[in-house]
Design an enzyme around this catalytic site. Sequence first.
Site, PDB file in Angstrom:
ATOM      1  N   GLY A  86     -34.320 -11.689  58.955  1.00 50.47           N
ATOM      2  CA  GLY A  86     -33.267 -12.164  58.088  1.00 50.47           C
ATOM      3  C   GLY A  86     -31.879 -11.973  58.650  1.00 50.47           C
ATOM      4  O   GLY A  86     -31.704 -11.738  59.845  1.00 50.47           O
ATOM      5  N   ALA A  87     -30.871 -12.078  57.762  1.00 50.13           N
ATOM      6  CA  ALA A  87     -29.462 -12.090  58.178  1.00 50.13           C
ATOM      7  C   ALA A  87     -29.305 -13.132  59.284  1.00 50.13           C
ATOM      8  O   ALA A  87     -28.824 -12.847  60.378  1.00 50.13           O
ATOM      9  CB  ALA A  87     -29.003 -10.714  58.618  1.00 50.13           C
TER      10      ALA A  87
ATOM     11  N   HIS B 191     -28.646 -16.264  61.850  1.00 49.97           N
ATOM     12  CA  HIS B 191     -27.491 -16.808  62.558  1.00 49.97           C
ATOM     13  C   HIS B 191     -27.942 -18.049  63.325  1.00 49.97           C
ATOM     14  O   HIS B 191     -29.112 -18.461  63.242  1.00 49.97           O
ATOM     15  CB  HIS B 191     -26.863 -15.766  63.485  1.00 49.97           C
ATOM     16  CG  HIS B 191     -27.849 -15.091  64.393  1.00 49.97           C
ATOM     17  ND1 HIS B 191     -28.452 -15.736  65.453  1.00 49.97           N
ATOM     18  CD2 HIS B 191     -28.343 -13.820  64.397  1.00 49.97           C
ATOM     19  CE1 HIS B 191     -29.266 -14.901  66.070  1.00 49.97           C
ATOM     20  NE2 HIS B 191     -29.229 -13.741  65.464  1.00 49.97           N
TER      21      HIS B 191
ATOM     22  N   GLY C 250     -28.665 -18.545  66.346  1.00 47.65           N
ATOM     23  CA  GLY C 250     -29.794 -18.333  67.246  1.00 47.65           C
ATOM     24  C   GLY C 250     -31.125 -18.505  66.539  1.00 47.65           C
ATOM     25  O   GLY C 250     -32.042 -19.161  67.054  1.00 47.65           O
ATOM     26  N   HIS C 251     -31.252 -17.913  65.348  1.00 41.65           N
ATOM     27  CA  HIS C 251     -32.479 -18.105  64.561  1.00 41.65           C
ATOM     28  C   HIS C 251     -32.685 -19.581  64.223  1.00 41.65           C
ATOM     29  O   HIS C 251     -33.800 -20.108  64.320  1.00 41.65           O
ATOM     30  CB  HIS C 251     -32.380 -17.327  63.246  1.00 41.65           C
ATOM     31  CG  HIS C 251     -32.374 -15.842  63.378  1.00 41.65           C
ATOM     32  ND1 HIS C 251     -31.310 -15.072  63.001  1.00 41.65           N
ATOM     33  CD2 HIS C 251     -33.313 -14.981  63.853  1.00 41.65           C
ATOM     34  CE1 HIS C 251     -31.583 -13.807  63.213  1.00 41.65           C
ATOM     35  NE2 HIS C 251     -32.787 -13.720  63.736  1.00 41.65           N
TER      36      HIS C 251
ATOM     37  N   GLY D 176     -36.881 -15.388  70.605  1.00 40.84           N
ATOM     38  CA  GLY D 176     -35.696 -15.528  71.440  1.00 40.84           C
ATOM     39  C   GLY D 176     -35.706 -14.594  72.627  1.00 40.84           C
ATOM     40  O   GLY D 176     -36.207 -13.466  72.552  1.00 40.84           O
TER      41      GLY D 176
ATOM     42  N   ASP E 262     -34.449 -10.660  72.872  1.00 38.94           N
ATOM     43  CA  ASP E 262     -35.371  -9.539  72.709  1.00 38.94           C
ATOM     44  C   ASP E 262     -36.450  -9.619  73.791  1.00 38.94           C
ATOM     45  O   ASP E 262     -37.635  -9.813  73.513  1.00 38.94           O
ATOM     46  CB  ASP E 262     -35.986  -9.575  71.315  1.00 38.94           C
ATOM     47  CG  ASP E 262     -34.933  -9.388  70.237  1.00 38.94           C
ATOM     48  OD1 ASP E 262     -34.263  -8.348  70.229  1.00 38.94           O
ATOM     49  OD2 ASP E 262     -34.765 -10.310  69.415  1.00 38.94           O
TER      50      ASP E 262
ATOM     51  N   SER F  23     -26.581 -11.973  67.109  1.00 39.50           N
ATOM     52  CA  SER F  23     -27.476 -10.957  66.562  1.00 39.50           C
ATOM     53  C   SER F  23     -27.103 -10.706  65.114  1.00 39.50           C
ATOM     54  O   SER F  23     -25.921 -10.760  64.742  1.00 39.50           O
ATOM     55  CB  SER F  23     -27.350  -9.646  67.355  1.00 39.50           C
ATOM     56  OG  SER F  23     -28.037  -8.589  66.701  1.00 39.50           O
TER      57      SER F  23
END
Length: 287
Positions: free
Chosen positions: A31-32, A34, A36-37, A147, A150, A185
């Site tokens: 969650g949270a 951005h 990138g997700h 991604g 990580d 992130s």
Amino acid sequence: MHTFTQRADVRAFTSAARQAGQRVGFVPTMGALHTGHLELVRQAVASCDVVVASVFVNPRQFNNLADLAAYPRVPDEDARMLADAGCHALFLPSETEMYPTTPRTSIGFGPVEEVLEGAHRPGHFAGVGLVVTKLFHAVAPHAAWFGQKDLQQVAVIRQLVRDLDFDLDLVVAPTVREADGLAMSSRNRRLTPQERAAAPLLYQALQAARAALLQGATVAHAEATGRQLLAQEAGFQPEYFSIVDAHTLQALEPTTGLPPTETAIVVAAHLGAVRLIDNVVLPPAVA
């Protein structure tokens, strides 16, 4: 977009898609969200008929309870962003849904988990391995997206897929960065304005080490170059700055140069109360 909170319900949804001959994609997150997700979601949407994203802050991969408590949780915002990105279903389980009883099974990954993040966060990858296994069983995807930021997690999950015979494609997408180079992130939103202004130095240090390697420096010299740049910002407290094999994550011989395998320069550092990680991957040296 459908929202499911029960494993049985999301599994019924993806089972119906499979029976209809549809390809199921999966993007697991904490969650949270951005950009990138959302890029992972968009890639999945482009190559799959049905895409499921999960939002679950997994307590079993945190070895710092304060970090777990501070991790940002914005499920309503996450749901809106996923819907706008074309996601078909959100799996939003509770902790008791994911862990109805205390797990007794532990998954180990050998040398790949004993270095870098694993050395500084004991038990972290056992928690990652457990939750990803449970999520893969719940969603049963044809492909799952992760991604490159990580990098060690990707190496661990690649081994998990191989060793446990998961029938899915693992897709690794490049790190998405802010305009100033900072890797996107969820933790970035916890940086103060002053820390956010200093944070791009992390990527600059990686780039300095990369340039040194490409110019013929030894591994030891390239690492020192990056560390020295990072030391210019008193707010950073580095945990590691290392040059490793990009697949095994094992350290390279300090006196050698760029090897004939993919190489990763990896860093983890605290900036105030926030722990940041990043990496860059170099192609094999040309003989």
